[in-house]
Write a protein that holds these residues in place. Structure first.
Motif, mmCIF file in Angstrom:
data_model
loop_
_atom_site.group_PDB
_atom_site.id
_atom_site.type_symbol
_atom_site.label_atom_id
_atom_site.label_comp_id
_atom_site.label_asym_id
_atom_site.label_seq_id
_atom_site.Cartn_x
_atom_site.Cartn_y
_atom_site.Cartn_z
ATOM 1 N N MET A 10 0.849 -1.202 0.000
ATOM 2 C CA MET A 10 0.000 0.000 0.000
ATOM 3 C C MET A 10 0.879 1.244 0.000
ATOM 4 O O MET A 10 1.999 1.220 0.523
ATOM 5 C CB MET A 10 -0.842 0.052 1.282
ATOM 6 N N PRO A 11 0.354 2.335 -0.537
ATOM 7 C CA PRO A 11 1.095 3.588 -0.400
ATOM 8 C C PRO A 11 1.004 4.093 1.035
ATOM 9 O O PRO A 11 0.249 3.530 1.843
ATOM 10 C CB PRO A 11 0.360 4.536 -1.345
ATOM 11 N N THR A 12 1.747 5.134 1.348
ATOM 12 C CA THR A 12 1.702 5.698 2.694
ATOM 13 C C THR A 12 0.325 6.336 2.929
ATOM 14 O O THR A 12 -0.014 7.330 2.292
ATOM 15 C CB THR A 12 2.824 6.747 2.835
ATOM 16 N N ASN A 67 4.773 -7.550 6.679
ATOM 17 C CA ASN A 67 5.840 -7.478 5.679
ATOM 18 C C ASN A 67 5.391 -6.395 4.705
ATOM 19 O O ASN A 67 4.613 -6.660 3.801
ATOM 20 C CB ASN A 67 5.957 -8.854 5.005
ATOM 21 N N VAL A 68 5.817 -5.156 4.945
ATOM 22 C CA VAL A 68 5.393 -4.066 4.062
ATOM 23 C C VAL A 68 6.326 -4.074 2.853
ATOM 24 O O VAL A 68 7.548 -4.063 3.000
ATOM 25 C CB VAL A 68 5.456 -2.695 4.766
ATOM 26 N N VAL A 69 5.729 -4.113 1.682
ATOM 27 C CA VAL A 69 6.523 -4.066 0.449
ATOM 28 C C VAL A 69 6.260 -2.719 -0.208
ATOM 29 O O VAL A 69 5.099 -2.344 -0.430
ATOM 30 C CB VAL A 69 6.129 -5.222 -0.502
ATOM 31 N N PHE A 70 7.313 -1.981 -0.489
ATOM 32 C CA PHE A 70 7.187 -0.661 -1.098
ATOM 33 C C PHE A 70 6.297 -0.748 -2.337
ATOM 34 O O PHE A 70 6.512 -1.588 -3.220
ATOM 35 C CB PHE A 70 8.580 -0.143 -1.467
ATOM 36 N N ALA A 71 5.295 0.131 -2.399
ATOM 37 C CA ALA A 71 4.280 0.035 -3.443
ATOM 38 C C ALA A 71 4.795 0.458 -4.815
ATOM 39 O O ALA A 71 4.024 0.544 -5.767
ATOM 40 C CB ALA A 71 3.044 0.851 -3.050
ATOM 41 N N GLY A 72 6.083 0.677 -4.939
ATOM 42 C CA GLY A 72 6.663 0.959 -6.241
ATOM 43 C C GLY A 72 7.319 -0.281 -6.837
ATOM 44 O O GLY A 72 7.735 -0.281 -7.992
ATOM 45 N N PHE A 73 7.409 -1.354 -6.058
ATOM 46 C CA PHE A 73 8.033 -2.563 -6.574
ATOM 47 C C PHE A 73 7.147 -3.235 -7.617
ATOM 48 O O PHE A 73 5.920 -3.158 -7.556
ATOM 49 C CB PHE A 73 8.312 -3.558 -5.439
ATOM 50 N N SER A 74 7.799 -3.914 -8.538
ATOM 51 C CA SER A 74 7.087 -4.614 -9.611
ATOM 52 C C SER A 74 6.391 -5.854 -9.055
ATOM 53 O O SER A 74 6.668 -6.281 -7.927
ATOM 54 C CB SER A 74 8.089 -5.052 -10.671
ATOM 55 N N SER A 75 5.522 -6.455 -9.887
ATOM 56 C CA SER A 75 4.802 -7.640 -9.420
ATOM 57 C C SER A 75 5.784 -8.777 -9.114
ATOM 58 O O SER A 75 5.583 -9.541 -8.176
ATOM 59 C CB SER A 75 3.754 -8.079 -10.439
ATOM 60 N N GLU A 76 6.853 -8.874 -9.901
ATOM 61 C CA GLU A 76 7.808 -9.961 -9.646
ATOM 62 C C GLU A 76 8.534 -9.783 -8.317
ATOM 63 O O GLU A 76 8.713 -10.733 -7.558
ATOM 64 C CB GLU A 76 8.848 -10.023 -10.765
ATOM 65 N N ALA A 77 8.930 -8.545 -8.071
ATOM 66 C CA ALA A 77 9.622 -8.263 -6.806
ATOM 67 C C ALA A 77 8.665 -8.514 -5.635
ATOM 68 O O ALA A 77 9.056 -9.066 -4.603
ATOM 69 C CB ALA A 77 10.127 -6.829 -6.793
ATOM 70 N N LEU A 78 7.400 -8.126 -5.819
ATOM 71 C CA LEU A 78 6.392 -8.348 -4.774
ATOM 72 C C LEU A 78 6.191 -9.852 -4.552
ATOM 73 O O LEU A 78 6.184 -10.329 -3.407
ATOM 74 C CB LEU A 78 5.077 -7.666 -5.179
#
Ligand code: WTA
Length: 680
Positions: free
Chosen positions: A167-169, A188-199
């Motif tokens: 999610m964004p901030t 596990n917060v994943v930066f919402a700019g990461f690609s689907s593969e990175a996610l």
């Protein structure tokens, strides 16, 4: 998106156990005329013979157990007191703090403040759309968190699970983190700019069965299809059972069987949610970060030690006082967002800003307009943004009233002297100390910073300077021997454990040991190099893999960049070492000019060489200077030196994963520019 309704009266801060922590806050008043340890830090009242900041620091490392026990007892609310302060052995990579203790992090961040000041503003959501900020009180944030906690519980999320948050901030992201903490799940917060593969890679490694996301993200006036990215990611994540979807925009998105409308379901939940009694060393969150290999590592932080360290550093490094508005502009997807947007400020009952936008949207005055509108007292940002803003000129800053500012913070990379001085002089009008804070995802919170210091103690531009309480930095030479003198450089290690440090790498304790504890047995190795000045202050010289060796002389690329950046025509630069037949390594500089600068490249190259030769030494002069429009950066603003190195080594096959780049097109420009440089 869940907006505060301001009509619910039903809140019960169930199972609050009030400690003494509320009572010390009123001791922390401004206007101290001289140093008094107990007035400065009430927890230190019982430390015999301690007077002065340096004495307090000495005490915190020489009587580490007493220090941390006193702080932990007073600053956190415990369900059950801890039996042992620490059980650590750095040579074994064993780190345990406050064992036997039980607590709930969300109670520490919410309920106890709701009990004393329910209507205090906890969050100010600075939405991307300028001037449309939304405030959430502690009561409202607790209510939102409880509904979400109950919803997760109803859907089978339990203690020991790990929920991925993409999610964004925004307030619901904060409530999601706290809801996990409430019911005992890790996040596990994943930066919402990461690609689907990175996610997907991060979801799989964390073995999450639950993901929380939004329909769309809004940043810098642009829409990003976050739900679509999650859809693509979960295709390759067999563990995912359910995806909760919040609505950041009106746009309806396709919902599959596993998808659940977050706000709709939250409305059905009760506003009281029984907090789980967690052990101090239960996992609070995983956060993935890059290492020297391609595979990201999920660093593990636990409950009590992490929260305590985030709270204490937030309070003392920034001089945060009750009633201040704290503006950390980092995304919650990074450790800075975790520790200084969410956990530190909320544990201290503070008001924290959630910044959803960019420094240049809708114009380069965005930060300072926000400072004026929200009356921000402490502003915490990154050097890369500062350097970007310098290019646009002072008028964008001066247009706005910054009189509320008291402290300016910098994080994430070395801040060059020019950026430091501009930040200090133009943004802070010379009134506000600039705190260059050094730390890492691994350290949990700030380890070295100019503050706290004795009143009126000096601050040296571009230096992180002073270790925080409980932190004992040391420098090592290449043979692994301790460097004891001042005016020396070496590998930066920590000689003592502290409560905020990471405990392991998720699913890979061996990698944790090999990366951080095996290089210098008995010490935590940071991976950074540092210089200790004659006065004993620390200056970070950059990642050790950024140190180059030219004709047997060691030189930090950051040192050369610092000089290059002092040239008034230069906006920013990146210096890379490359393999050189005679000298071992040569120096290759990428230079970005300020907007509107019109100079001959040959002349400027000469000027830059002269400057480096003058400020450092001739051997540090760049062999090549490549002028570029921009540098390849990660979405968090870090220059991708790995990519630049590969280009300079002409190893285009080895460029590796470019999915974390902000704009992959920048790489092509760099490759073409490099070919031109070689053909000259
Ligand atoms: C670098 C960010 C110089 C450093 C909080 C560290 C810094 C890495 C500074 C961690 C600073 C961070 N001066 N370098 N003030 N702060 N760094 O994990 O190389 O994203 O090891 O944590 O950033 O980055 P991370």
């Amino acid at each position: 998106m869940w907006l505060p309704c301001r009509c619910t009266t039903k809140y019960v801060a169930a199972s609050i156990r009030r400690g003494v922590s509320a009572s010390f806050l009123h001791v922390l008043r401004r206007g101290r005329s001289s140093w008094n340890s107990a007035a400065f830090m009430p927890e230190s009242a019982g430390f015999e013979g301690v007077s002065g900041r340096d004495a307090l620091h000495d005490y915190s490392v020489s009587h580490s157990e007493n220090f941390w026990a006193a702080v932990a007892r007073q600053r956190l609310n415990w369900i059950r007191p801890f039996d042992a302060v620490q059980d650590c052995d750095l040579s074994q990579g064993r780190i345990k703090w406050f064992e036997g203790g039980k607590l709930n992090v969300s109670v520490n961040c919410l309920d106890r403040h709701v009990h004393t000041c329910p209507e205090r503003v906890a969050l100010i959501w600075e939405r991307d759309e300028r001037g449309s900020e939304v405030r959430y009180t502690y009561r409202e944030l607790l209510e939102m968190t409880c509904r979400l906690g109950n919803l997760l519980r109803r859907h089978g999320v339990k203690k020991g699970d790990c929920v991925t948050i993409y999610m964004p901030t925004c307030p619901l992201a904060v409530a999601s983190m706290l809801a996990c903490a409430r019911i005992g799940a890790a996040h596990n917060v994943v930066f919402a700019g990461f690609s689907s593969e990175a996610l997907a890679e991060r979801i799989r490694d964390a073995q999450s069965s639950t993901v929380i996301t939004v329909n769309q993200g809004v940043r810098g006036g642009k829409i990003t299809e976050l739900k679509r990215t999650v859809d693509a990611a979960v295709q390759s994540c067999p563990t995912v059972r359910q995806v909760f979807v919040a609505m950041r925009t009106e746009k309806r998105v396709e919902m599959a069987d596993r998808d659940i409308a977050l706000e709709e379901e939250m409305l059905k939940e009760d506003v009281v949610c029984e907090p789980a009694a967690m052990d101090s060393e239960d996992v609070l969150f995983l956060l993935y970060t890059s290492g020297s290999t391609g595979k990201p590592k999920g660093l593990v932080h636990t409950q009590a030690g992490y929260l305590l360290y985030a709270a204490l550093t937030h309070r003392y490094v920034f001089g945060y006082h009750d009633g201040d508005v704290f503006g950390c502009v980092a995304d919650i997807g990074w450790i800075t967002g975790h520790s200084y947007t969410v956990y530190g400020p909320l544990a201290n009952g503070g008001t924290t800003v959630l910044f959803e936008s960019t420094p240049v949207y809708p114009d380069p005055g965005r930060y300072w307009d926000m400072v004026e509108r929200l009356r921000i007292n402490q502003f915490y940002g990154a050097p890369t943004a500062i350097r970007l803003l310098i290019r646009y000129g002072d008028q964008w800053v001066k247009k706005y009233d910054r009189s509320s500012l008291t402290t300016l913070g910098s994080v994430g990379e070395p801040i060059n002297t020019e950026a430091w001085e501009w930040y200090n002089r133009v943004v802070g009008e010379g009134r506000c100390p600039v705190v260059d804070t050094w730390w890492q995802t691994e350290t949990g919170g700030i380890c070295i910073a100019p503050k706290p210091s004795e009143p009126d103690a000096e601050i040296v531009p571009g230096m992180a300077m002073r270790p925080f309480f409980g932190i004992k930095p040391v420098l090592m030479d290449t043979e692994g021997k301790l460097l004891t003198s001042n005016n020396t450089s070496g590998a930066l290690c920590m000689a003592q454990p502290w409560p905020g440090m990471a405990r392991t790498i998720h699913n890979n304790h061996q990698r944790f040991l090999e990366t951080y504890f095996h290089p210098y047995p008995g010490y935590f190795f940071t991976g950074d190099g540092a210089y200790r000045s004659q006065e004993g202050y620390y200056q970070i010289t950059g990642r050790l893999d950024d140190v180059i060796n030219v004709s047997g002389h060691r030189i930090g690329t950051a040192e050369i960049e610092d000089v290059v950046n002092q040239c008034s025509a230069v906006a920013e630069s990146a210096v890379i070492g490359y393999s050189h037949n005679i000298k071992g390594q040569g120096v290759y500089a990428f230079v970005v000019l300020k907007k509107g600068v019109d100079v001959q490249e040959v002349d400027l190259s000469k000027q830059l060489n002269n400057m480096v030769s003058e400020k450092i030494a001739k051997y540090a002069c760049p062999d090549f200077i490549q002028f570029a429009k921009r540098l390849p950066k990660t979405r968090s603003g870090k220059i991708m030196r790995r990519v630049l190195r590969k280009v300079v080594d002409c190893d285009l096959e080895g460029l590796g994963d470019l999915s974390t780049l902000d704009d992959p097109a920048a790489v092509q420009e760099i490759i073409e520019g490099h070919e031109k440089v070689l053909s000259k």
